[in-house]
Design a protein around this motif. Structure first.
Motif: not given
Length: 209
Positions: A126-130
């Motif tokens: 899971l990648c989260w756009m910061e």
């Protein structure tokens, strides 16, 4: 600036999470750059398929797409078959012609809520756009123009409620920050908490298929 090619190699080395597929989510606030990042990561993966959750959501079900995702995409991929779904037409307000999504070593699913609790068991990463929500929303409004002001006025409280009830960021393996050129790829809360599954190593719970 982190090299997407290197991270693409790391993703490909993860154990499959949905049948033969490594399903990778790109989540974040609306307007945070998820689609652009997913497209660039897909290119670094050699043309990986990208499922946009905008194709499964509707005006009436902004976050009520989980059943469609499971039945039309996750279960078929878990069986090693093709996923088939009818993308929603946001202008005509109806579902359009069916599309096919074939299983691949890595499949990306991008959209607000792609890391929700009902989807996480199927994910390899899971990648989260910061990017904070107010900046993201302002970017999104500016991108879409005055014609969609009414939609955004309804969207922002709906998104705020969703993440208050079902946050994704605490479970992210990686935090992705857009730079003037490229992206910074940082360890996410899940990785820094010492959980065994990260973008680069570790196994995950078996998905419920």
């Amino acid at each position: 600036m982190d090299d997407l090619a290197r991270h693409a190699d790391d993703l490909t080395s993860l154990p499959p999470s949905c049948g033969p597929v490594r399903l990778v989510a790109v989540d974040g606030h609306a307007g945070s750059g998820k689609s652009t990042f997913a497209d660039r990561l897909a290119a670094a993966l050699g043309g990986a398929p990208v499922l946009h959750l905008d194709d499964l959501a509707t005006h009436e079900e902004l976050f009520g797409w989980t059943g469609r995702l499971r039945e039309q995409v996750l279960l078929p991929l878990a069986r090693g078959g093709n996923a088939r779904y009818a993308p929603y037409d946001w202008t005509e307000r109806r579902f359009g012609p069916e599309r096919t999504l074939e299983p691949a070593p890595v499949v990306l699913v991008e959209g607000v809520g792609s890391g929700r609790r009902q989807v996480r068991p199927w994910l390899a990463a899971l990648c989260w756009m910061e990017l904070d929500r107010d900046t993201s929303w302002e970017r999104g409004r500016r991108r879409d123009g005055a014609g969609l002001t009414g939609f955004w006025d309804g969207w922002t409280p709906a998104e705020a409620r969703h993440f208050a009830e079902d946050p994704s960021r605490p479970y992210a393996d990686a935090l992705v920050r857009q730079l003037p050129e490229g992206y910074a790829w940082l360890p996410g809360p899940r990785a820094t908490a010492g959980v065994n599954r990260t973008v680069t190593h570790g196994s995950q719970n078996a998905p419920p298929y």
